[in-house]
Design a protein around this motif. Sequence first.
Motif, PDB file in Angstrom:
ATOM      1  N   ARG A 159     112.119  88.596 101.717  1.00 23.00           N
ATOM      2  CA  ARG A 159     111.166  88.726 102.832  1.00 23.00           C
ATOM      3  C   ARG A 159     111.827  88.424 104.182  1.00 23.00           C
ATOM      4  O   ARG A 159     111.326  88.826 105.216  1.00 23.00           O
ATOM      5  N   LEU A 197     117.800  91.340 108.987  1.00 22.38           N
ATOM      6  CA  LEU A 197     117.849  90.369 110.061  1.00 22.38           C
ATOM      7  C   LEU A 197     118.987  90.776 111.003  1.00 22.38           C
ATOM      8  O   LEU A 197     120.048  91.194 110.541  1.00 22.38           O
ATOM      9  N   LEU A 232     124.471  80.034 108.806  1.00 27.80           N
ATOM     10  CA  LEU A 232     123.126  79.891 109.364  1.00 27.80           C
ATOM     11  C   LEU A 232     122.117  80.672 108.532  1.00 27.80           C
ATOM     12  O   LEU A 232     121.024  80.179 108.221  1.00 27.80           O
ATOM     13  N   ASP A 287     121.403  78.928 105.409  1.00 30.61           N
ATOM     14  CA  ASP A 287     120.521  77.785 105.631  1.00 30.61           C
ATOM     15  C   ASP A 287     119.068  78.217 105.854  1.00 30.61           C
ATOM     16  O   ASP A 287     118.141  77.593 105.343  1.00 30.61           O
ATOM     17  N   MET A 288     118.888  79.303 106.623  1.00 34.56           N
ATOM     18  CA  MET A 288     117.557  79.631 107.144  1.00 34.56           C
ATOM     19  C   MET A 288     116.772  80.629 106.296  1.00 34.56           C
ATOM     20  O   MET A 288     115.613  80.900 106.614  1.00 34.56           O
ATOM     21  N   VAL A 294     120.690  83.670 119.396  1.00 35.23           N
ATOM     22  CA  VAL A 294     121.029  82.296 119.040  1.00 35.23           C
ATOM     23  C   VAL A 294     122.258  81.914 119.857  1.00 35.23           C
ATOM     24  O   VAL A 294     122.778  82.723 120.626  1.00 35.23           O
ATOM     25  N   LEU A 321     120.980  89.136 114.273  1.00 30.00           N
ATOM     26  CA  LEU A 321     121.174  87.977 115.155  1.00 30.00           C
ATOM     27  C   LEU A 321     122.283  88.270 116.150  1.00 30.00           C
ATOM     28  O   LEU A 321     123.251  88.959 115.817  1.00 30.00           O
ATOM     29  N   MET A 334     129.895  81.061 110.962  1.00 26.77           N
ATOM     30  CA  MET A 334     128.715  80.308 111.380  1.00 26.77           C
ATOM     31  C   MET A 334     127.437  81.123 111.216  1.00 26.77           C
ATOM     32  O   MET A 334     126.403  80.601 110.820  1.00 26.77           O
TER      33      MET A 334
END
Lengths: 573, 573
Positions: free
Chosen positions: B124, B128, B115, B118-119, B67, B130, B111
Motif C-alpha cells: 500500500r 513512492l 528510509l 524504515d517508513m 525530504v 522521494l 539513506m
Amino acid sequence: MSTLLLKTLREEPADAEVPSHRLLLRAGFIRRAAPGGYTWLPLGKLVLDRVSAVLRDEMTAVGGQEVSFPALLPREPYDVSKRWTEYGDDIFTLQDRRGGDYLLAPTHEEMFTLLVQDMTSSYRDFPLLLFQIQTKYRDEARPRGGLLRGREFLMKDAYSFGLSESDLVDAYAALRAAYQRVFARLGLAHTIVSAMSGAMGGSASEEFLATSEVGEDTFVGCTRCSYAANTEAVVTVPPQALPMAAPALEVHDTPGTPTIASLVDLANARALGGRTDWTAADTLKNVVVTVHRPGADDEVLVIGVPGDREVDLKRLDAALAPATATLFDDFAARPDLVKGYIGPQAVKARYLADPRVAPGTAWLTGANEPGRHAINVVAGRDFAIDGTIEAAEVRAGDPCPACGSGELTIRRGIEIGHIFQLGRRYTDAFRVDVLGVDGKPVRPTMGSYGIGVSRAVAAIAEQHHDERGLLWPDEVAPADVHIVAAGKDGQIAFSLELAETLVGHGVRVLVDDRANLSAGVKFTDAELIGVARTVVVGRRLGEGFVEFRDRRTGERNDVAVTDIPRVIATSLG
Amino acid sequence: MSTLLLKTLREEPADAEVPSHRLLLRAGFIRRAAPGGYTWLPLGKLVLDRVSAVLRDEMTAVGGQEVSFPALLPREPYDVSKRWTEYGDDIFTLQDRRGGDYLLAPTHEEMFTLLVQDMTSSYRDFPLLLFQIQTKYRDEARPRGGLLRGREFLMKDAYSFGLSESDLVDAYAALRAAYQRVFARLGLAHTIVSAMSGAMGGSASEEFLATSEVGEDTFVGCTRCSYAANTEAVVTVPPQALPMAAPALEVHDTPGTPTIASLVDLANARALGGRTDWTAADTLKNVVVTVHRPGADDEVLVIGVPGDREVDLKRLDAALAPATATLFDDFAARPDLVKGYIGPQAVKARYLADPRVAPGTAWLTGANEPGRHAINVVAGRDFAIDGTIEAAEVRAGDPCPACGSGELTIRRGIEIGHIFQLGRRYTDAFRVDVLGVDGKPVRPTMGSYGIGVSRAVAAIAEQHHDERGLLWPDEVAPADVHIVAAGKDGQIAFSLELAETLVGHGVRVLVDDRANLSAGVKFTDAELIGVARTVVVGRRLGEGFVEFRDRRTGERNDVAVTDIPRVIATSLG
C-alpha cells in the motif's frame, strides 16, 4: 496521506528524552540518520521551510541580502582568525586527496569578512547586512534532544558591517527588533537576556531564550527590575572593600575536615576564634582546575569561592573561553596542593577568586597542611589574588546586579537566537580597510546575529504541544487544514474534492484519505501531527454537513459543506 | 543597486577558463571560496533559488515528496553497499572526536533505501517518489569550470520505489517527461543520450546533455536515425565472424618499428605478405594498463584495439567501473611485455579486445620479441581473447549501432541530468522487503533521477550569453526588469518610484540607483548581469518618456511612463 511518506509511532521512541524530540519522531517529521544528524521527512521539511521563509522575509525587510557560503572550507582563513586552534575538537576537520586541511564550518565569520573585503572598497558600500540560511557543523561532545543540539544543523547567520559605532548600534537595534518579529511570528515565547559572546569574540551580547523546562541554558530575572541574563553572564555584586580589621591569622588543627560541611561542624564544635556561628559562607573553598588552552600547554589554576557555593563549570568555561577547564585530579604530582586543606596563603599557581572574596574579607580556609585550617585569613592582607572570576554558581535569591534591591529568579530556556556587537575582531584579523568619507582608510565594525533554524523547529514543538501531540502555530504549520475522511469510499472521494476546492482558495491542505484505517486511528494521527484545524468528513456528509474542529479552542461545529471555505478563511484570519 | 553587494569586473578573471565561469564571476553572481567551492552572492542566490523552485515544482507535480538528509553520514551504510571502498579517493572522509568514520555524502542511495525500509511495510505504501535538493560533496581530482564541476555543489536527487518492473518503467517515463519540462523551463537546449550508469550501478540509463562546446561529455548522434548516446555508452558494431581463412602466421623482422606508423611504413616498403596496401587499421595495437580496483590489488590488463584507433581512457574507465585504469609503465618488471612489440599470441595477462577484433579477423601485430612483428595473426586461431571491451575511441563517421546504415556525428555537452533504472542493487544490499499483495514479501525496485542544480546555473549561463554578458531566460532571471537611472537626482528618485510601482504589480525589479556612476557604466553592468528587459530613465523623463529595451529582440522604444507597467506585463507574457 494515502501516498505520504508517513509512519506515526504509537510508542515512545527509546532514545528520545525531550518532548519535542519524541513528538517530532512519533509524528513522522524527522528521523535520526547519524549521531546528531537528522533527516527531514516531508512534513518536517514543510515546517523547516516555513521557518526559513519567515527568517528570509524579516531579514530582507531590514535590508539583509542573502548569500550562501560553502560548508567545506580550507584551513587558512581559520588560521588567520586563530579559530582553527581555538575550536579544537569542537569542529570537524578533514584532509582532501592532496592532503590539504579543511573544516566543516561551525560559523562563517571569516568568510563574511573576506567577502566584504573582496566586494567593497569605499564608505559608499556601507552599511551592509548579509545573511545566509545554511548547514553548519559542530562536533558536539554530547549531541542531545534531537534537533535541540545536533552536529549538523541549519542556521541563519547574519552579519552587519558598518563604519562607525553608531552604524553598529543601529544595525544591532534593527536586528534585535527583527528577531522579536521573527519569534513572534514563530510563536516562540522568549526572554532576551544578557549573554557572554563566547568563542566568537566581541562585546555587547544578548540571547533570545525560548522558555522551556528542557532548555540547556539557565537564565536569571529580577523580582524588581527588568534585568535578565544568561547564568553565564551574571555579574556578582561584590561587597564593599573592608578595612583590614580582622585579628591576626591563626592556624588550627582540624583533623578529618576535607569537606566544607565537616569543617563548619568542627569549627562550631571547637568554637574556633570564639565563634559558634560558623556557616559555609564564612569559609573559602579553593578548587583546583586544569585549564586547557587551544594550542598551548595546560595550566593548573586555583579558584576561590565562598564555601556555600559550588563552582559552576559552565560559568567557569564561559569566563575562560576560548579555554576550557576540567577538575584537577593529579594531586600526587603536586604535593604543594594539599587536597581538602588548600588555602590561598601560599598557593603556587595562578589564583582567581570570586568577587565576594573582596579585599578585607576574612575567611576560614585551608592551611596547606593535612588536617589544618586557618581563621582570620584576610584577602589583600594574608593572601593576594591574581584576579576575580565569575565561576561560582548563581542562586535564586542572589541580589540583582542591575537594581541592587531585587532578587534573582532562575529559569531554563532554549537559546534560539544570539545577537552581539562583534566589533573589529575579524576585520582586524584580515586587515579590512575601506576608503572613508575623508579619504582615509576606515576599518568596518561587525555585528553578528544568529538563529538556529532546525533548533527553532524543536523549540516551537516544545512550546506548542499537549499530551495528544504537536500543535503548530499557523505560520509554521505543515498545513492550514487537516481533512479526515472518517469513513470510506464516498467520504474519501469527497475529502479529496474538498481538498482540491480549498487548495484552489490558497489553503494548504493535508487530507487523510487512507483506506483501511479506522476513524479513531486517523483522529489520533491528526492530533499527533498537530495541524490546528481539522475537518472531519463523516456520517453527516449525506445531509451536507462536515465537522470543523479547532484544537486550539476546543470548538467542534457541524458546518454546511458549502460553508467550509468561508469558515476556514475566517479561522485563518 | 546602490546597496546591493555587487562588484562587477571589467577584466577577465585569470583563473576562469569557460564563459559561464568568467561571466558569473564578472557579473557578481559567485565568488570562489575553496577549490571547487563557490559562494553564492545575492544575484547568484536569486538565480539558484529560481532553478530550485522549478525543480521542486516539477518534482511535486509528478508526486515527488521532498525530504532532506544530512550530508555528514556514518560509514556503516556505505560499507553495506560497498561504496565506502568503491568511491575511494573520490569522497571526503573524516573522523569525529570519538574516532568514528564519516563521509560527506556524494549521493544518498543508501539513506533513501534505509528510509524507505524504515517508513514502509506493505504494498500500500508504493509506488513512492522521494526527492531532496541538497548539498553534495565529491573530492574531484580536477574541479573545473567554476560551477561545472565542483567539490561542493547543490543537487536535486530523486528516487522512485516500486514493486514491479512496470512500476519502475512508469516512474522512469514520468521522470523523463518531468525532466524535459524542467529543462524547457530552464531554457536548456539538450539531447537525451544513452549512458552508462557508472559507480551507481543499475541498467537502463539516459543522460540529459546541454549542448555546449565547453561540456566535458562527448556524445554521438546518427545521420539517419534518432540514436544518441554518451560516447562512453556507444556500442561498437562488430564485423561478422569470418572463417579462419588467412594463411598461416608468419613472423618477420621489423627493426625500429615500435609505433603503428613506423610499422605500417615498413610493412608496405617490404611488401610483407605480398601486400603494399597496409594501413593502420590492419594492425592490432596492444595497450597495457594497470587496473585499480577499490579494495583489491592492481591488475595488469592488455587491451587490443585496431591500430588506427586510440584507447579512450574515459570509455575504458566507464567499461571498468567502479575500477579505474592508468597506462602501465613498469615494463622493466615485466620482460614478457615487450614494449612496442606486444602481440596477443602469448600474452601472460588478461586480454580484452575491441569488438572489431572478431573471431577470424587477421592482424599485423607484435611477435613479443624486440624488433619483430607477425602477420596473419588470426583471432580465435592464433590467440584467444578473454572478452571484449568498449575502450577504443569513437570517431565521427563510425557506423551507427542502432540503424546500421547511418554514420555517427560527435558533439559536446554538459551533463545536466541523469536518469536510470537502478533496480534492486540497494534494496538487495539492505534486504528491504515489504508485504506484497499476495501476502508474500516483495523487494522494491528503484529508479534514480539526478539534476545538478548549481551546474544547471552554469549550463544556462553557457547557453544564454553573448559578448556583452549574461542573458537569463525569464524563468531563472534574477529580476524581470532592470531599471537604469541614467542620470542623477530626479532620475534616480523616479527610478525608485517606478520600481516600487512595478513591485506592486508583482514584477521583480533590479534598479540601478547608484549615484556617481556614468550611464555608460550602468548600461555595461546591466548587459553583464543579463536581465533581458531594461528600462532606461534618462533625458526624456521630463517629457514623460522612458526607454524600454529588450535585449533578446534588440528593440528599443520610448514609452510613456504611464504605459510602462502595461508594456512590461505584455513582455512578460
